[in-house]
Design an enzyme around this catalytic site. Structure first.
Site, PDB file in Angstrom:
ATOM      1  N   GLU A   1      -2.918   4.206  -0.047  1.00 31.07           N
ATOM      2  CA  GLU A   1      -2.410   5.576  -0.098  1.00 31.07           C
ATOM      3  C   GLU A   1      -3.615   6.497  -0.047  1.00 31.07           C
ATOM      4  OE1 GLU A   1       0.116   6.588  -3.375  1.00 31.07           O
ATOM      5  OE2 GLU A   1       1.285   4.734  -3.240  1.00 31.07           O
TER       6      GLU A   1
ATOM      7  N   GLU B   1       0.430   0.254  -8.040  1.00 32.63           N
ATOM      8  CA  GLU B   1      -0.568   0.851  -8.929  1.00 32.63           C
ATOM      9  C   GLU B   1      -0.522   0.263 -10.338  1.00 32.63           C
ATOM     10  OE1 GLU B   1      -0.057   5.102  -8.710  1.00 32.63           O
ATOM     11  OE2 GLU B   1      -1.277   5.264  -6.913  1.00 32.63           O
TER      12      GLU B   1
END
Length: 984
Positions: free
Chosen positions: A287, A188
Site C-alpha cells: 500500500e 498489517e
C-alpha cells in the site's frame, strides 16, 4: 555440487557487482515466482503496477469494468482488492457471493476482461476504514474473544469465511486461467514476539492453512504497517507464519488540506529497509499513498489541493522506482463510497480518498500523471532486474539534487532518478548529471527540475528490436515496435531535452513536424539531438526509420497506448499510440480500420499511429471520423465531445412527508420489539447498568437504534445515560413524548455521558416511557481501545436519578436484524428508523393519502423526525456518462441527522453541524440515468430547535460522450417495496 554452485554464484556476483538469486516459487505452483528483483508470471518478469479497488464501495458490478478499463488505459496491470467479510455474511454460517454486487465472480471476470491481474486480500481482518475493519458485524459483538490471535473463539468465527471466499479466489488463480497472482494473509498484523508458540504466529499459520485448504496455491503476501515492526518475512527471524512475498505499507506525504506547503517530505529509506528485512524477495509496496482519508469534521476531498496534486505522483512514485520497488500498489486508486452503514467511525460517506480516480469515476490530473509512469514501467523490461549502483547528491553539479542510480547487470541499462534533495522545494534548478554508459562516463547538461518534479534519466535503453538510446535527458513515456521503432518523450513545456541513439550512423537525416525544433551536435559518443519542448505534439522522423514524438507534460496526460491484446503484460509490438482524447478504453484493428473506444468531455483532435500501412480509417465509438494522413504515417482527425449537450436536471418537488419517529409517543405499540433482558453480555466490556443494552447482543448492528425504557412513579428527576455509537454519532431522548436532552455528536468523542433532566409534570405514576434514538457511524477498527472492532454499540448504561429503576427495556433496529431481508443491497444498508423499517425508501412504495405535502426545506419545528419521499425522471442521451449527485445545505446551527436514499440505497449520511460532506454522488445503477428514480430523505432533529434544509438539488458534476454502455436495465439492482408491517 552445492559447494560448486555456491562458488559459481559468488564468482558471478563479483563479476556483476551484485548477488545473483535464482527464481523461487512456493512449491505449490511455478506460474508465479520471484527473486530479489521482481515477480515473474508464467516465466516472464513483471513490474506490478497496481491500483487498490474495493468493489463493495461501488455496488454496481457493471461499473467495475468501467473502473478497470480506466485503470488499464492509465497504465495499470493489476488491481489489489479487499474482500469484506461484513458485506457477504449477515449472520453466522451464511454467505452471499451471488446476489447483485456480492457476486465476486463477476469481479474476477471483469478484471480478466480488462487485462488486469488481481492481488486478493480477504483478511480475515482488512481495516480499510470500513466498519469493524471488515469483520462480519454479527461476530463483532464480542463473541470473537481475542481477535487476530489464535483464540479458539475467534478461530471458529473466521475460518468458515476464509474457506468460502478462498474457494472462489482459488478458482480464479492464474493456475486456473484466472487473474489472481498473489493472495494476502491478514492485514498489517504486527509481529512483536518472535516465538513459534506466540499466539499471533499460530494465528498466521492457521490463516495459511485455511487458504491452503480452500485450494489457494499462488504465493502469499502480507503488508507491514509502516516501518514500526518487522513482520512475517522469511528473511527475518522466521519462527512461523511468514509469507512468500513481504510487503510494506507507507503513507509518507504528511500533506495538509489547509496548508499546501506542509509535508511533502520524501522517505528515502525503502531500499535499506527491504535489504535488511526481505533481501531475497522483490521490493513490494503493498500500500503506497494514493491519497488519504478524511474524518468527520475534517476537509472534503475536492478541496484538498495538496492530495490532488499530480506533483505527488510524479515525485513520490518515481522515488519508489529509484528505491528498486518493482511491486507498487497505490492505495486508493479508486476509493468509492461508504454507502449504507459500511464506514468505520473514522470516515464519512465519501471514500474518495483524494485518489487518482475520483469517487464519480472521473479521471483526475493525478491519474494522468500516474499513467506516465505506468506506461513507462510497462515497456521498461530492464528495470525489472537492477541493482543499486549508488545514490546521493554527488551525481550532479548541484548538491541540491538527489539521485538514485540503478543498473541492470545483464544489459547495463541505467536508470537515474533525480529530484530535489529537499523534496518539498519549489525552486527551479538547472544542473548537469554524471552518468555511466557503454560508451564510457559522460555528463548530461541542462537538466531542469521545476520545484516538485522528478525525472527518470535512462542510459543504454532499448527502444525496439534494432534501436537503443545511449542516453536521454527527456523522459521516456513509452515506445512501440511497429513498422518502425516509435519512441515517445515528455517534458514540461519550455524545458530542454537531449538524446543520443546508440550505435546510430552519424549522418542521420530527420524531419520535424510540430513546435519543438531539434538541433544536432556531433560528439565523441554520437550525435546528440537537443530541443526545447514546445506545446502540443511534435513528431521527428529519422532516416533510419525511427519515429520520435516529443510531448509537453499536459499533452502527455492525454496520450494513450491501448493494447491490442487482452493480457496484462503488453509487449512493445502489442499496442498502438493515440494522442488527444480524455480516455481511450481500447483499440483494435479490423481490415483497413482502427476501431477506438473512448470517452471525451470536449471535442478534441486525435492522432493515431498504428504502424499498419493498410489502416486508412478511424472509427470512434462505432462511428467513422474524417481523418488525414501525416507525412510520418499517422492519422489525424477530430472526435466529438459533450460540450454541445445541455444537461437539464429536474427540480425536486412534490415531496411527501411522514413521521419517522412515532416511537416518541408513549402510546406507541412496541410489543413486537426485542426485549432487552440479558444480565450478562457476550462482550468483555462490562455494561454500566443492567439489563445489557448493547445493540449487538440483540442482533442489531447497523444504523439507527431505538430504545424504549419503562419505569413507574414520579420520583425520578432525570437519568444518567451513556451511549457509544462511534465518533460524531448523536442521540436524543424523550420522556413520555417530551424532549429531555441528548448529545449532538462530536468528531472527537467515541462515547457520550449525559444527564437527562425530567420535568415533573411529564411524569406519570405508572408506565413512564423514555425513548432514546441513537445515530450510528460504524463499528471501530482494531486499533480503537479497549477491544477494537468489538467495542460495544448502543447504550452502555442507563440509570434513573432520584429514585426508582427501569422495569423494562426494548430495542428496535434494522428490519429483520441479521435476517438480511434485502440481500441485493445487503446487511449494512439500513438502520432502524421507522421509515426504513417500513421500506419507505424503496422503489415502488405507495405513499398513503395521509402523508403531508411537505419538503425537507420546511423541516420540523421541534425535536421530531420526518421521512420525505419524491420521484423524478431522467432521460440522458444513451452515449452520455453524467455523474450526478445531490447537493444539501442547512441553516447555520442546524443539528440533525440526515440520510439520503436513492432507489433504496442509503448513499448519504449528512450531519450539517459536523460536516464536511454536503454533496453526495450516485453512480449509474444506483441512480437510473434513463428512467424513474425514487428519492427519500430522512431527517431528525437532535435538539428541540428543530431542523430543516435550505438546499436539496440535483447536480451534474460533468458530462462525457462515452463508449461505455451506461444505458442499461438496472432493475435487478433495485428491488422494490414489499410490506414490512411485521417490523413496526
Amino acid at each position: 555440487m552445492r559447494l560448486l554452485s555456491f562458488i559459481y554464484l559468488v564468482w558471478l556476483a563479483l563479476l556483476t557487482g551484485t548477488p545473483q538469486v535464482s527464481a523461487t516459487d512456493n512449491g505449490k505452483t511455478s506460474d508465479v515466482a520471484w527473486d530479489k528483483y521482481s515477480l515473474s508470471v508464467k516465466g516472464e518478469r513483471l513490474f506490478v503496477f497496481s491500483g487498490e479497488f474495493h468493489y463493495q464501495r461501488l455496488p454496481v458490478p457493471e461499473l467495475w469494468l468501467d473502473v478497470f478499463q480506466k485503470l488499464r488505459a492509465n497504465g495499470f496491470n493489476t488491481i489489489s482488492v479487499y474482500f469484506f467479510w461484513s458485506y457477504h455474511s449477515a449472520s453466522e454460517d451464511v454467505f452471499d457471493f451471488t446476489t447483485g454486487a456480492h457476486d465476486i465472480q463477476r469481479l474476477f471476470d471483469y478484471a480478466k476482461q480488462a487485462g488486469l491481474y488481481v492481488i486478493a486480500r480477504a483478511g480475515p481482518y482488512c481495516n480499510a476504514e470500513t466498519s469493524a475493519g471488515g469483520f462480519a458485524l454479527w461476530a463483532a459483538n464480542g463473541q470473537m474473544g481475542s481477535e487476530r490471535t489464535s483464540d479458539e473463539a475467534y478461530y471458529k468465527k473466521w475460518k468458515p469465511w476464509i474457506l468460502e471466499v478462498g474457494k472462489i479466489i482459488a478458482a480464479n488463480q492464474i493456475t486456473n486461467g484466472g487473474p489472481v497472482i498473489l493472495n494476502q494473509h491478514e492485514n498489517e498484523l504486527q509481529e512483536t514476539t518472535y516465538d513459534s508458540n506466540d499466539t499471533k504466529v499460530i494465528y498466521m499459520e492457521q490463516v495459511a492453512k485455511a487458504f491452503e485448504e480452500a485450494g489457494v496455491v499462488v504465493p502469499s503476501s502480507h503488508n507491514e504497517k509502516g516501518m514500526r515492526t518487522v513482520s512475517w518475512s522469511t528473511d527475518y527471524k522466521n519462527v512461523g507464519g511468514a509469507v512468500n512475498v513481504y510487503g510494506l505499507d507507507s503513507y509518507p506525504g504528511s500533506l495538509s488540506c489547509a496548508n499546501p506547503n506542509s509535508g511533502f517530505n520524501l522517505l528515502r529509506t525503502y531500499y535499506q529497509w527491504f535489504q535488511n528485512y526481505s533481501y531475497t524477495q522483490p521490493e513490494y509496496l503493498a500500500e503506497f499513498e494514493g491519497g488519504w482519508f478524511q474524518p468527520w469534521g475534517g476537509s472534503f476531498y475536492d478541496s484538498c489541493a495538496s492530495e490532488l496534486s499530480p506533483e505527488f505522483a510524479d515525485v513520490y512514485y518515481k522515488n519508489n522506482i529509484g528505491s528498486r520497488v518493482t511491486l507498487h500498489n497505490i492505495y486508493m486508486t479508486f476509493g468509492g463510497t461508504n454507502w449504507g452503514h459500511s464506514a468505520a467511525p473514522v470516515v464519512y460517506t465519501s471514500y474518495d480518498y483524494g485518489s487518482p480516480l475520483r469517487e464519480t469515476r472521473e479521471i483526475r490530473d493525478k491519474l494522468k500523471q500516474t499513467k506516465l509512469l505506468g506506461l513507462f514501467t510497462r515497456v521498461s523490461k530492464d528495470l525489472l532486474k537492477t541493482y543499486m549502483e549508488g545514490n546521493g547528491t554527488s551525481y550532479t553539479s548541484d548538491d541540491s539534487i538527489y539521485t538514485w542510480a540503478l543498473r541492470n547487470p545483464d544489459s547495463d541499462a541505467g536508470f537515474y532518478v533525480v529530484a530535489h534533495n529537499t523534496s518539498s522545494s519549489r525552486e527551479v534548478t538547472t544542473f548537469s548529471l554524471n552518468i555511466t554508459t557503454s560508451a564510457g562516463a559522460m555528463t548530461i547538461p541542462d537538466i531542469e527540475l521545476d520545484g516538485r518534479q522528478s525525472k527518470i534519466i535512462v542510459t543504454d535503453y532499448s527502444i525496439g528490436s534494432e534501436s537503443s538510446l545511449l542516453y536521454s535527458s527527456a523522459e521516456v513515456l513509452t515506445y512501440a515496435t511497429l513498422d518502425v521503432d516509435v519512441l515517445v518523450f515528455y517534458l514540461n513545456a519550455g524545458q530542454k531535452g537531449a538524446f543520443v541513439f546508440k550505435d546510430a550512423p552519424a549522418d542521420l537525416k530527420y524531419q520535424t513536424y510540430g513546435n519543438s525544433n531539434l538541433s544536432a551536435l556531433e560528439t565523441s559518443q554520437g550525435t546528440q539531438y537537443s530541443y526545447t519542448q514546445g506545446e502540443g505534439v511534435t513528431a521527428v522522423k529519422f532516416s533510419n526509420g525511427v519515429l520520435v514524438y516529443l510531448l509537453d507534460k499536459e499533452t502527455a496526460w492525454n496520450f494513450f497506448a491501448p493494447p491490442t491484446v487482452s493480457s496484462p503484460t503488453v509487449a512493445p509490438n502489442e499496442h498502438i499510440l493515440v494522442f488527444g482524447p480524455y480516455l481511450v478504453r481500447g483499440a483494435s484493428i479490423k481490415h483497413d480500420t482502427v476501431e477506438i473506444v473512448g470517452d471525451n468531455s470536449n471535442s478534441t483532435s486525435i492522432e493515431i499511429y498504428t504502424g499498419d500501412e493498410h489502416v486508412k480509417k478511424v472509427s470512434w465509438n462505432g462511428n467513422l471520423i474524417d481523418t488525414r494522413a501525416t507525412a510520418y504515417g499517422s492519422l489525424i482527425g477530430t472526435v466529438p465531445g459533450a460540450e454541445d449537450i445541455e444537461i437539464s436536471l429536474p427540480s425536486l418537488s412534490s415531496w411527501k412527508a411522514q413521521d419517522t419517529l412515532p416511537e416518541i409517543s408513549p402510546d406507541y405499540d412496541d410489543s413486537r420489539w426485542t426485549i432487552c433482558n440479558k444480565t450478562t453480555s457476550v462482550n468483555s466490556v462490562a455494561p454500566l447498568s443492567l439489563p445489557v443494552l448493547y445493540s449487538g447482543d440483540y442482533g442489531y448492528h447497523t444504523g439507527t437504534k431505538i430504545y424504549r425504557g419503562r419505569f413507574d412513579g414520579q420520583n425520578a428527576t432525570g437519568a444518567n445515560v451513556t451511549v457509544q455509537n462511534g465518533v460524531a454519532a448523536g442521540w436524543a431522548a424523550w420522556l413520555n413524548g417530551a424532549y429531555v436532552g441528548g448529545f449532538s455528536g462530536d468528531p472527537d468523542k467515541v462515547a457520550s455521558w449525559e444527564v437527562l433532566k425530567f420535568n415533573h409534570s411529564s411524569l406519570r405514576s405508572r408506565d413512564n416511557v423514555l425513548t432514546i434514538i441513537t445515530d450510528y457511524t460504524g463499528h471501530d477498527q482494531n486499533s480503537q481501545k479497549p477491544i477494537g472492532t468489538q467495542n460495544p454499540r448502543g447504550i452502555m448504561g442507563a440509570t434513573l436519578i432520584g429514585g426508582g429503576n427501569f422495569t423494562l427495556w426494548r430495542i428496535q433496529g434494522n428490519a429483520g436484524g441479521e435476517k438480511n431481508i434485502d440481500p441485493v443491497r445487503g446487511p449494512m444498508n439500513e438502520g432502524g428508523l421507522y421509515g426504513e423499517r417500513m421500506g419507505w425508501h424503496l422503489p415502488g412504495y405507495q405513499v398513503p393519502e395521509s402523508a403531508l405535502d411537505s419538503s425537507p426545506l420546511e423541516g420540523v419545528s421541534g425535536a421530531e423526525g420526518r421521512f420525505y419521499t419524491t420521484s423524478f425522471q431522467l432521460d440522458l442521451e444513451e452515449d452520455l456518462d453524467v455523474p450526478i449527485g445531490l447537493q444539501l445545505s442547512a441553516p447555520a446551527g442546524t443539528e440533525a441527522v440526515v440520510q439520503i436514499f436513492m432507489n433504496g440505497y442509503q448513499f448519504g449520511h449528512y450531519l450539517p453541524h459536523i460536516g464536511p460532506q454536503s454533496l453526495f454522488p450516485f453512480p449509474p445503477g444506483v441512480i437510473k440515468n434513463r428512467g424513474q428514480n425514487s428519492l427519500a430523505i430522512s431527517m431528525w432533529a437532535l435538539t428541540d430547535a428543530g431542523a430543516r434544509l435550505e438546499q436539496v438539488e440535483l447536480k451534474a458534476y460533468a458530462k462525457y460522450r462515452s463508449g461505455f454502455d451506461f444505458n442499461r436495465d438496472w432493475t435487478y439492482l433495485q428491488p422494490g417495496w414489499k410490506d414490512r408491517t411485521e417490523y413496526a
